[in-house]
Scaffold this motif. Structure first.
Motif, mmCIF file in Angstrom:
data_model
loop_
_atom_site.group_PDB
_atom_site.id
_atom_site.type_symbol
_atom_site.label_atom_id
_atom_site.label_comp_id
_atom_site.label_asym_id
_atom_site.label_seq_id
_atom_site.Cartn_x
_atom_site.Cartn_y
_atom_site.Cartn_z
ATOM 1 N N VAL A 29 0.839 -1.197 0.000
ATOM 2 C CA VAL A 29 0.000 0.000 0.000
ATOM 3 C C VAL A 29 0.876 1.249 0.000
ATOM 4 O O VAL A 29 0.634 2.203 -0.746
ATOM 5 C CB VAL A 29 -0.957 -0.001 1.216
ATOM 6 N N GLU A 30 1.918 1.249 0.831
ATOM 7 C CA GLU A 30 2.805 2.413 0.896
ATOM 8 C C GLU A 30 3.558 2.621 -0.415
ATOM 9 O O GLU A 30 3.867 3.752 -0.791
ATOM 10 C CB GLU A 30 3.786 2.241 2.057
ATOM 11 N N GLU A 31 3.838 1.537 -1.117
ATOM 12 C CA GLU A 31 4.539 1.637 -2.393
ATOM 13 C C GLU A 31 3.732 2.456 -3.403
ATOM 14 O O GLU A 31 4.292 3.165 -4.238
ATOM 15 C CB GLU A 31 4.800 0.230 -2.939
ATOM 16 N N HIS A 32 2.404 2.384 -3.292
ATOM 17 C CA HIS A 32 1.545 3.064 -4.268
ATOM 18 C C HIS A 32 0.848 4.302 -3.710
ATOM 19 O O HIS A 32 0.352 5.127 -4.484
ATOM 20 C CB HIS A 32 0.494 2.082 -4.791
ATOM 21 N N TYR A 33 0.809 4.444 -2.369
ATOM 22 C CA TYR A 33 0.103 5.575 -1.775
ATOM 23 C C TYR A 33 0.972 6.434 -0.857
ATOM 24 O O TYR A 33 0.502 7.446 -0.345
ATOM 25 C CB TYR A 33 -1.102 5.074 -0.968
ATOM 26 N N GLY A 34 2.207 6.036 -0.629
ATOM 27 C CA GLY A 34 3.033 6.770 0.314
ATOM 28 C C GLY A 34 2.864 6.238 1.730
ATOM 29 O O GLY A 34 2.031 5.372 1.996
ATOM 30 N N GLU A 35 3.658 6.763 2.645
ATOM 31 C CA GLU A 35 3.684 6.233 4.002
ATOM 32 C C GLU A 35 2.334 6.378 4.703
ATOM 33 O O GLU A 35 1.688 7.423 4.643
ATOM 34 C CB GLU A 35 4.767 6.936 4.818
ATOM 35 N N PRO A 66 -10.907 0.177 -7.975
ATOM 36 C CA PRO A 66 -10.848 1.631 -7.814
ATOM 37 C C PRO A 66 -9.528 2.135 -7.240
ATOM 38 O O PRO A 66 -9.325 3.342 -7.133
ATOM 39 C CB PRO A 66 -11.992 1.905 -6.829
ATOM 40 N N SER A 67 -8.643 1.225 -6.865
ATOM 41 C CA SER A 67 -7.413 1.619 -6.182
ATOM 42 C C SER A 67 -6.240 1.708 -7.152
ATOM 43 O O SER A 67 -6.344 1.372 -8.334
ATOM 44 C CB SER A 67 -7.087 0.604 -5.079
ATOM 45 N N LYS A 68 -5.099 2.148 -6.622
ATOM 46 C CA LYS A 68 -3.861 2.195 -7.399
ATOM 47 C C LYS A 68 -3.101 0.874 -7.345
ATOM 48 O O LYS A 68 -2.077 0.724 -8.000
ATOM 49 C CB LYS A 68 -2.951 3.305 -6.849
ATOM 50 N N LEU A 69 -3.595 -0.054 -6.536
ATOM 51 C CA LEU A 69 -2.881 -1.315 -6.327
ATOM 52 C C LEU A 69 -3.119 -2.272 -7.491
ATOM 53 O O LEU A 69 -4.266 -2.622 -7.775
ATOM 54 C CB LEU A 69 -3.352 -1.975 -5.028
ATOM 55 N N SER A 112 12.754 2.796 0.001
ATOM 56 C CA SER A 112 11.335 2.691 -0.330
ATOM 57 C C SER A 112 10.614 1.974 0.794
ATOM 58 O O SER A 112 11.225 1.228 1.557
ATOM 59 C CB SER A 112 11.156 1.898 -1.628
ATOM 60 N N PRO A 113 9.303 2.198 0.933
ATOM 61 C CA PRO A 113 8.552 1.489 1.974
ATOM 62 C C PRO A 113 8.703 -0.017 1.870
ATOM 63 O O PRO A 113 8.759 -0.718 2.870
ATOM 64 C CB PRO A 113 7.103 1.933 1.713
ATOM 65 N N LEU A 114 8.756 -0.539 0.638
ATOM 66 C CA LEU A 114 8.866 -1.981 0.467
ATOM 67 C C LEU A 114 10.187 -2.488 1.010
ATOM 68 O O LEU A 114 10.268 -3.498 1.698
ATOM 69 C CB LEU A 114 8.731 -2.327 -1.018
ATOM 70 N N LEU A 115 11.289 -1.730 0.720
ATOM 71 C CA LEU A 115 12.594 -2.142 1.223
ATOM 72 C C LEU A 115 12.672 -1.974 2.733
ATOM 73 O O LEU A 115 13.318 -2.756 3.421
ATOM 74 C CB LEU A 115 13.701 -1.319 0.546
#
Length: 345
Positions: A29-35, A66-69, A112-115
């Protein structure tokens, strides 16, 4: 994502496999929407949660994600899992847990949030397997450990079960009548009764009509007999969705009654969260509210829950109830119905 989130999840009783899955979903989620912390500080994640909401109506109409995911598969199920992860992180932030101090406050992280999630994980990437069974604790926690708070103790017990949250336990373990069964009653009270535990069994006038003064027996009888059930299960209880105990039009109405295990029943009186869930569930099934009430708003976590299917539909409610009442001529509810009348007689 705060680095102490893993420890908080562990304190809730989750095993490492489940924790890794939660961290993975938050990281995506953070990868596509930020922290997420930024979303929490902005509006407690309300906007983000709305973007991750995909209703049964959306699914029925075949609406797109509807999401960015990006993902492959069922939109509703996928978004429900990500939304649940966000709701859990919001609960973590709202728990009052103090953020750990940074060893290098002047050096903001550029990872990145993922890392970042990967670095915090003891096993990365997370295994996409079913959560392992929780191992018994060494030295079971006592009520003192929960600061004499029974609700917190119940939450901890449920967290270590397959339900994970009180909300999901309520959704899975609450039984409602089938809409087809309720439709035959018009959503009306089956018996003219109100609650008055000090005068149980007496008949008196209330708001211009004669009614049975009762405890919870007549609503229980109404639910059992209308649904063709000849007995109640052990340690189960019949609960009112709305606390309208002096409303004779609602007290024995099927849309206002659900069946739960006894250990959940208390929450239907004391937990605002549980009451909101049950009221919306009733409205979703029957489009019913008692007189003087407005339709309830959908709780934010509702779509992420898996609700138990209603009981099987009863083909002829009137005949089913007449048969049940004929077998119990001395039953208090039956005796009162003979004198006062009831929905079908």
């Amino acid at each position: 994502m705060r680095r102490d989130y893993r420890d908080w999840l562990r304190s809730q009783g989750y095993d490492d496999g489940t924790i890794n899955n939660q961290l993975y979903r938050v990281a995506r989620v953070e990868e596509h929407y930020g922290e997420l912390d930024g979303h929490y500080d902005s509006d407690r994640m309300e906007t983000l949660i709305e973007q991750l909401t995909y209703s049964t109506e959306d699914q029925r109409r075949g609406r797109p994600n509807p999401s960015k995911l990006p993902f492959i598969g069922n939109v509703r199920n996928n978004l429900a899992s990500y939304k649940s992860a966000v709701l859990w992180y919001r609960r973590f932030r709202g728990s009052g847990t103090v953020a750990p101090s940074s060893t290098s406050p002047s050096q903001p992280s550029t990872a990145s949030p993922l890392l970042a999630a990967a670095a915090a994980s003891e096993s990365w990437p997370p295994r996409r397997t079913e959560p392992k069974a929780l191992e018994p604790r060494v030295g079971p926690r006592t009520l003192v450990d929960f600061r004499l708070d029974g609700h917190t103790a119940l939450e901890a017990i449920i967290a270590s079960s397959q339900y994970r949250t009180v909300a999901q336990a309520v959704a899975s373990l609450s039984l409602f009548s089938h809409p087809q069964t309720v439709r035959q009653t018009g959503g009306k009270a089956l018996f003219p009764a109100i609650r008055n535990p000090r005068r149980v069994g007496q008949i008196d006038e209330h708001e211009g009509r004669r009614v049975l003064l009762d405890d919870n027996k007549s609503p229980t009888d109404a639910f059992l007999w209308a649904n063709g059930l000849n007995r109640r299960g052990r340690d189960t209880q019949f609960n009112h969705v709305y606390a309208a105990s002096l409303d004779a039009d609602a007290y024995t109405a099927l849309p206002n009654i659900c069946m739960t295990p006894a250990f959940i029943a208390k929450l239907t009186d004391t937990s605002d969260e549980v009451c909101r869930l049950l009221r919306y569930r009733s409205y979703q099934l029957y489009q019913w509210v008692p007189a003087g009430h407005t339709p309830p708003e959908r709780p934010e976590e509702y779509e992420a829950l898996e609700w138990a299917a209603p009981l099987l539909p009863v083909e002829d409610v009137r005949s089913t109830m007449v048969g049940a009442m004929a077998r119990k001529p001395k039953n208090r509810t039956v005796v009162a119905a003979r004198e006062l009348g009831w929905l079908f007689g």
